[in-house]
Design a protein around this motif. Structure first.
Motif, PDB file in Angstrom:
ATOM      1  N   THR A 134       0.960  -1.275   0.092  1.00 32.00           N
ATOM      2  CA  THR A 134       0.109   0.039  -0.085  1.00 32.00           C
ATOM      3  C   THR A 134       0.972   1.145   0.128  1.00 32.00           C
ATOM      4  N   LEU A 135       0.943   2.039  -0.903  1.00 34.24           N
ATOM      5  CA  LEU A 135       1.461   3.229  -1.228  1.00 34.24           C
ATOM      6  C   LEU A 135       0.795   4.335  -1.234  1.00 34.24           C
ATOM      7  N   LEU A 136       0.972   5.361  -0.476  1.00 34.26           N
ATOM      8  CA  LEU A 136      -0.154   6.477   0.068  1.00 34.26           C
ATOM      9  C   LEU A 136       0.959   7.702  -0.104  1.00 34.26           C
ATOM     10  N   LEU A 137       0.444   8.705  -1.269  1.00 28.97           N
ATOM     11  CA  LEU A 137       1.188   9.778  -1.701  1.00 28.97           C
ATOM     12  C   LEU A 137       0.518  11.060  -1.400  1.00 28.97           C
ATOM     13  N   ALA A 138      -1.029  10.994  -1.143  1.00 30.99           N
ATOM     14  CA  ALA A 138      -1.817  12.133  -1.126  1.00 30.99           C
ATOM     15  C   ALA A 138      -1.258  13.340  -0.340  1.00 30.99           C
ATOM     16  N   GLY A 139      -1.202  14.516  -0.657  1.00 30.18           N
ATOM     17  CA  GLY A 139      -0.587  15.479  -0.134  1.00 30.18           C
ATOM     18  C   GLY A 139       0.566  15.955  -0.545  1.00 30.18           C
ATOM     19  N   ASN A 140       1.378  15.561  -1.691  1.00 29.68           N
ATOM     20  CA  ASN A 140       2.513  15.539  -2.203  1.00 29.68           C
ATOM     21  C   ASN A 140       2.342  16.148  -3.719  1.00 29.68           C
ATOM     22  N   PRO A 141       3.318  17.245  -4.021  1.00 29.50           N
ATOM     23  CA  PRO A 141       3.327  18.084  -5.147  1.00 29.50           C
ATOM     24  C   PRO A 141       3.158  16.900  -6.467  1.00 29.50           C
ATOM     25  N   VAL A 142       3.701  15.667  -6.271  1.00 26.81           N
ATOM     26  CA  VAL A 142       3.840  14.815  -7.435  1.00 26.81           C
ATOM     27  C   VAL A 142       2.364  14.402  -7.665  1.00 26.81           C
ATOM     28  N   CYS A 143       1.350  14.337  -6.730  1.00 32.51           N
ATOM     29  CA  CYS A 143       0.090  14.288  -7.204  1.00 32.51           C
ATOM     30  C   CYS A 143      -0.639  15.192  -8.083  1.00 32.51           C
ATOM     31  N   ALA A 144      -0.028  16.268  -8.249  1.00 32.97           N
ATOM     32  CA  ALA A 144      -0.773  17.281  -9.106  1.00 32.97           C
ATOM     33  C   ALA A 144      -0.757  16.625 -10.578  1.00 32.97           C
ATOM     34  N   ASN A 145       0.079  15.895 -10.896  1.00 34.22           N
ATOM     35  CA  ASN A 145       0.211  15.218 -12.122  1.00 34.22           C
ATOM     36  C   ASN A 145      -0.107  13.982 -12.076  1.00 34.22           C
ATOM     37  N   ALA A 146      -0.970  13.426 -11.309  1.00 34.75           N
ATOM     38  CA  ALA A 146      -1.321  12.081 -11.150  1.00 34.75           C
ATOM     39  C   ALA A 146      -1.520  11.311 -12.209  1.00 34.75           C
ATOM     40  N   SER A 147      -2.493  11.879 -12.996  1.00 38.20           N
ATOM     41  CA  SER A 147      -3.037  11.096 -14.390  1.00 38.20           C
ATOM     42  C   SER A 147      -1.747  10.772 -15.284  1.00 38.20           C
ATOM     43  N   GLN A 148      -0.965  11.888 -15.518  1.00 43.44           N
ATOM     44  CA  GLN A 148      -0.022  11.671 -16.522  1.00 43.44           C
ATOM     45  C   GLN A 148       0.923  10.673 -16.029  1.00 43.44           C
ATOM     46  N   LEU A 149       1.197  10.598 -14.763  1.00 43.23           N
ATOM     47  CA  LEU A 149       2.078   9.813 -14.355  1.00 43.23           C
ATOM     48  C   LEU A 149       1.719   8.609 -14.110  1.00 43.23           C
ATOM     49  N   ASN A 150       0.247   8.392 -14.126  1.00 44.75           N
ATOM     50  CA  ASN A 150      -0.302   7.059 -13.802  1.00 44.75           C
ATOM     51  C   ASN A 150      -0.237   6.529 -12.532  1.00 44.75           C
ATOM     52  N   ILE A 151      -0.336   7.591 -11.702  1.00 48.68           N
ATOM     53  CA  ILE A 151      -0.260   7.184 -10.023  1.00 48.68           C
ATOM     54  C   ILE A 151      -1.459   7.676  -9.214  1.00 48.68           C
ATOM     55  N   VAL A 152      -2.733   7.649  -9.931  1.00 46.11           N
ATOM     56  CA  VAL A 152      -3.852   8.074  -9.382  1.00 46.11           C
ATOM     57  C   VAL A 152      -4.400   7.275  -8.065  1.00 46.11           C
ATOM     58  N   GLU A 153      -4.336   6.056  -8.240  1.00 46.28           N
ATOM     59  CA  GLU A 153      -4.509   5.101  -7.359  1.00 46.28           C
ATOM     60  C   GLU A 153      -3.765   5.461  -6.004  1.00 46.28           C
ATOM     61  N   PHE A 154      -2.538   5.815  -6.132  1.00 44.29           N
ATOM     62  CA  PHE A 154      -1.564   6.142  -4.811  1.00 44.29           C
ATOM     63  C   PHE A 154      -1.806   7.610  -4.258  1.00 44.29           C
ATOM     64  N   CYS A 155      -2.649   8.332  -4.818  1.00 37.86           N
ATOM     65  CA  CYS A 155      -2.931   9.715  -4.480  1.00 37.86           C
ATOM     66  C   CYS A 155      -4.430   9.974  -3.907  1.00 37.86           C
TER      67      CYS A 155
END
Length: 718
Positions: free
Chosen positions: A373-394
Motif C-alpha cells: 500500500t503506497l500513499l502519496l496524497a498531499g505531495n506535489p507529485v500528485c498534481a500530475n497523477a493522471s499523466q504519471l499514472n499514479i492516481v491510485e496512490f494519491c
C-alpha cells in the motif's frame, strides 16, 4: 507407679494426640496471617460475595478463594500464604495496610478490579514478594518509597490506575526487577537517573503519564534493557540522547508524542531493533542514511519536521511491515525500491505512508506488488497523477492496522451443552467436542504492526511456553487497541479428550498468573485480562490451585503425632522421676550398667561434655528447667549441640534413662530436634541434641491448648 496408671496415661495421650491432629488440621495457617486476611477482607467491598468462604475454616485447608499456601509448614510449625490471587473479582474498597503482615507472600494480584485509595507503604514489608500486580484499578496518590526495597521483586505492574507524584528514587534498589509497567497513570516529574543502575531491567513502560524533564542519557548503560516505551509524556526541550544508539540489545524504542526536538539519532548499531516509533515530536533535520536492523518491522517518523529526501537505506528490509513518514517536510523523488528484496507472500503486506510531504517527482515507474500500500496524497507529485499514472496512490487514506483472521468453518452437529462443550477448530479430528479454558490475553508492547503473518509463530510460541500441543490453542479473535496493544480472546482445549484434569487446569492457570511463560522478542510482554474456568469451576472447587498437597497434610499429621509422642516421653520421664524418690539410687554408679547400642546415638564421656561446654561455664548456658540446665556445646569435630544436664534430684535409674534414650532415638520429624547422644557417668545424666538456634521448646509450644490439656489429663491418672 502401677502398670494400670501408666497404661491409662498413655491412652489419654493417644486420645489427645488425635485431638491435637484435628486441631492442627483445623488451624494450621499462621494466626497473625489469618487475622490479617480478615482485616484485608473488611477493607474491600465484595458486591458479588466472591470472598464468602473467608468467613469460616482455615485459609490453607478450607480453600479460601484466591488464597494459595506453601505446600509445607515452616520452622514455626505453621503454613503461610504464598499467593493472594484476586484477579477480576469485581472488588472495590481499599487495600489494607495489613497486607504487609503476609510476610512470606510471593505473588500479590489484585488486577482488574475497582480498588481505590493509595498503595499502603506496609506492602514494602513483604520482602519475599516477587510479583506485585495492581494494574487495572483506580488506585491514586503517590508511590511509597518503601516499594523500592523489595530484594526479590521481579515485576511491578501498577499500570492503568490514577497514580500521581514522582517515581521514588528508591526504585533504583530493585536489583532483581525486570519489568516496570507503570503506563497509563498520572506519574509526574523526571525519570530518576538512578534507575540506570538497575542490572536486570528488561521492560520499561511509562507511556501515558505526565513526565517532564529530560530523557536520561544514562539509560544507555542499562545492560539488558529490551523495551523503552515512554510515549505521550512531555519532555519539552529535551532531545533523544545520541547514546541511545549504543543500546545494542534494544528491541523496541517508542517515544511517540513526547515533545522532543533535535535530530533523529543514528540507530543503525542496534542490531536487534524491531520497532521504532518517534512520531508526533518536533524532530528536525534529515533522516540518518545508515541501514537499520533486518529485524525491523515498523518505522514511524511521522508528524515531525524532518527534511531532505527519503534515503535508500529503507530498501530491502526483509521484515518491514510499515514505514510511516507522513506529515513532514521531505522532498525529492518518490522512492521506487523500498519493496525490493522483501518477500510478501501469504498474509504479508507492506504499508508506505508518505502523505503530506514535498515529494515532487518519480525517479522510476511505480509498480509495487498488490500487497504493498503506497500513499502519496498531499505531495506535489500528485498534481500530475493522471499523466504519471499514479492516481491510485494519491487517494487520501487513514491507515488502520489489519485485524481479523479468516478461519475455515466446517459443518458439524452442535456439541452437548451440559458441560460447555465446544468444537475445537484446531483439532486434527473433525467436529471434536471438548470443554475449553477461555483466556483474555493482551500483548502490551508488541514489536509488529500486522499480526496476521505471525499467527503461526505466536501459536508455536504460546503453546511451547504452556507445554501444550498446537492443536490445543484456538485464537478466537484479536483486536488492535490504543497503544498500540493487541487484545486476543484465546481458547485452550484438552489434548484429544473432552475435559482437562483438575491438575492440568491448575498448572495452566499458574503459568499465566505466575508469568512463567517466557518472553518473546517479537511479541513482547503480555498481560492476563481474565481466565474463565467454565465447566471446571466445580472440578477444582475454586479458581486458585489446591492449597495443600497430600505430602503437606501427611507432614502436618506426622508432626502432630511426633509432638504428642514427645509429650508422652516427657510425661513418662516426669512420672518416673516423681516415683524415683522412693527408690534408693546408689551414690556412685558404674558406667552404663545396662549397655545399649542404638544406631546414630553416641555414648559420650563426662570429659567430652566438660570440654564441649568449657567445663559447663555459665556463658554457655542457654536454658534451664525443672529437669536441669541446657548448655550450648561444641564437640571435638566442630558440631554445635545442645546438652541437657540433669540436676541431682532428677537423676533416673540407668534402666529408665536408657529406656528414655531408646524412645527419643525413634522420633524423627523435621519439626523436632534430633537426639545425637548421651552421657551416663560420674553421677551425671546428659542428653545431647542438635542445636536449635531459634528459641526454646517452651517458646514453640506456648499457647498450644493441646499441650496444656495433655499435661492436665495425664496428671489425673498418676
Amino acid at each position: 507407679m502401677s502398670g494400670a496408671k501408666i497404661f491409662f496415661c498413655w491412652a489419654a495421650v493417644a486420645i489427645l494426640s488425635c485431638l491435637f491432629v484435628q486441631f492442627a488440621g483445623a488451624q494450621i495457617t499462621d494466626p497473625s496471617e489469618v487475622t490479617a486476611l480478615k482485616t484485608i477482607r473488611n477493607s474491600l467491598i465484595d458486591p458479588f460475595n466472591k470472598l464468602k468462604n473467608w468467613d469460616s475454616g482455615d485459609p490453607c485447608t478450607s480453600n479460601w478463594t484466591g488464597i494459595i499456601c506453601y505446600n509445607s509448614t515452616l520452622s514455626d510449625g505453621y503454613l503461610h500464604i504464598q499467593e493472594l490471587q484476586l484477579l477480576k473479582r469485581n472488588l472495590s474498597g481499599n487495600l489494607s495496610p495489613e497486607l504487609g503482615r503476609l510476610s512470606y507472600m510471593k505473588i500479590l494480584d489484585f488486577m482488574w478490579n475497582n480498588i481505590s485509595g493509595s498503595i499502603p507503604k506496609e506492602i514494602g514489608n513483604i520482602t519475599s514478594l516477587e510479583l506485585m500486580l495492581l494494574n487495572g484499578n483506580r488506585l491514586s496518590g503517590p508511590l511509597p518509597e518503601e516499594l523500592g526495597y523489595f530484594p526479590n521483586l521481579n515485576r511491578i505492574q501498577i499500570d492503568q490506575n490514577q497514580i500521581s507524584g514522582p517515581i521514588p528514587k528508591s526504585f533504583a534498589y530493585l536489583n532483581k526487577t525486570q519489568h516496570f509497567h507503570m503506563n497509563n497513570n498520572s506519574i509526574s516529574g523526571q525519570i530518576p537517573r538512578e534507575l540506570s543502575r538497575l542490572p536486570e531491567l528488561l521492560h520499561f513502560l511509562l507511556d501515558n503519564n505526565n513526565l517532564t524533564g529530560h530523557l536520561p542519557s544514562e539509560f544507555s548503560r542499562l545492560p539488558k534493557l529490551l523495551i523503552l516505551q515512554v510515549d505521550n509524556n512531555n519532555f519539552s526541550g529535551s532531545t533523544i540522547p545520541p547514546s541511545y544508539g549504543s543500546m545494542t540489545q534494544l528491541l523496541k524504542l517508542s517515544l511517540r508524542n513526547c515533545n522532543l526536538q533535535g535530530a533523529v539519532p543514528d540507530l543503525s548499531q542496534i542490531h536487534q531493533l524491531g520497532y521504532l516509533d518517534l512520531s508526533g515530536n518536533r524532530l528536525t533535520g534529515s533522516i540518518p542514511s545508515n541501514r537499520l536492523s533486518n529485524n525491523i518491522t515498523t518505522i514511524d517518523l511521522s508528524n515531525n519536521s524532518l527534511n531532505g529526501s527519503i534515503p535508500s537505506n529503507f530498501s530491502g528490509l526483509p521484515n518491514l511491515q510499515r514505514l510511516s513518514l507522513e506529515n513532514n517536510n521531505l522532498s525529492g523523488p518518490v522512492p521506487s525500491t523500498v519493496w525490493e528484496n522483501v518477500t510478501l507472500t501469504g498474509n504479508k503486506s507492506l504499508t508506505l505512508d508518505f502523505q503530506n510531504n514535498g515529494l515532487s517527482n518519480i525517479a522510476n515507474a511505480l509498480n509495487p506488488p498488490a500487497n504493498v500500500t503506497l500513499l502519496l496524497a498531499g505531495n506535489p507529485v500528485c498534481a500530475n497523477a493522471s499523466q504519471l499514472n499514479i492516481v491510485e496512490f494519491c487517494q487520501p487514506q487513514n491507515v488502520q492496522a489489519p485485524g481479523s483472521l479468516t478461519n475455515s468453518k466446517t459443518s458439524c452437529n452442535p456439541c452437548s451443552t451440559d458441560s460447555d462443550f465446544e468444537i475445537n477448530p484446531s483439532s486434527p479430528y473433525p467436529c471434536f467436542c471438548a470443554a475449553p479454558l477461555k483466556v483474555g490475553y493482551r500483548l502490551k508492547s508488541p514489536g509488529l504492526s500486522d499480526f496476521r503473518p505471525y499467527v503461526y509463530d505466536f501459536e508455536e510460541y504460546l503453546t511451547s511456553g504452556l507445554r501444550l500441543s498446537l492443536s490445543q490453542l484456538y485464537i478466537a479473535s484479536f483486536l488492535w487497541e490504543e497503544g498500540p496493544r493487541l487484545r486476543m480472546y484465546l481458547k485452550l482445549f484438552p489434548n484429544n479428550t473432552n475435559l482437562f484434569t483438575a491438575s492440568e487446569v491448575r498448572r495452566i492457570r499458574s503459568m499465566f498468573t505466575g508469568w512463567e511463560i517466557p518472553d518473546s522478542d517479537i511479541f513482547g510482554p503480555y498481560e492476563l485480562l481474565n481466565f474463565t474456568l467454565g465447566s471446571y469451576e466445580s472440578v477444582i472447587s475454586n479458581p486458585s490451585k489446591s492449597n495443600l498437597s497430600t505430602g503437606a497434610m501427611v507432614g502436618i499429621v506426622l508432626g502432630a503425632i511426633a509432638g504428642a509422642a514427645t509429650l508422652s516421653a516427657v510425661i513418662t520421664m516426669l512420672i518416673l522421676r516423681r516415683h524415683s524418690k522412693y527408690r534408693l539410687v546408689p551414690k556412685k554408679r558404674s558406667l552404663s550398667k545396662i549397655p545399649v547400642k542404638i544406631d546414630g546415638v553416641k555414648d559420650f564421656t563426662f570429659e567430652e561434655m566438660a570440654l564441649a561446654t568449657n567445663n559447663f561455664s555459665d556463658s554457655t548456658q542457654v536454658g534451664q528447667g525443672g529437669y536441669g540446665k541446657v548448655y550450648r556445646g561444641v564437640l571435638a569435630d566442630g558440631t554445635v549441640v545442645a546438652i541437657k544436664r540433669a540436676q541431682q534430684g532428677s537423676l533416673q535409674g540407668s534402666k529408665e534413662f536408657f529406656t528414655e534414650i531408646e524412645l527419643l532415638s525413634r522420633l524423627h520429624h523435621r519439626n523436632l530436634v534430633s537426639l545425637i547422644g548421651y552421657c551416663d557417668e560420674e553421677d551425671e545424666q546428659m542428653l545431647v541434641y542438635e542445636f536449635m538456634a531459634n528459641g526454646t521448646l517452651r517458646d514453640h509450644l506456648s499457647g498450644s491448648e493441646g499441650v496444656r490439656i495433655s499435661w492436665i489429663v495425664c496428671s489425673l491418672f498418676v
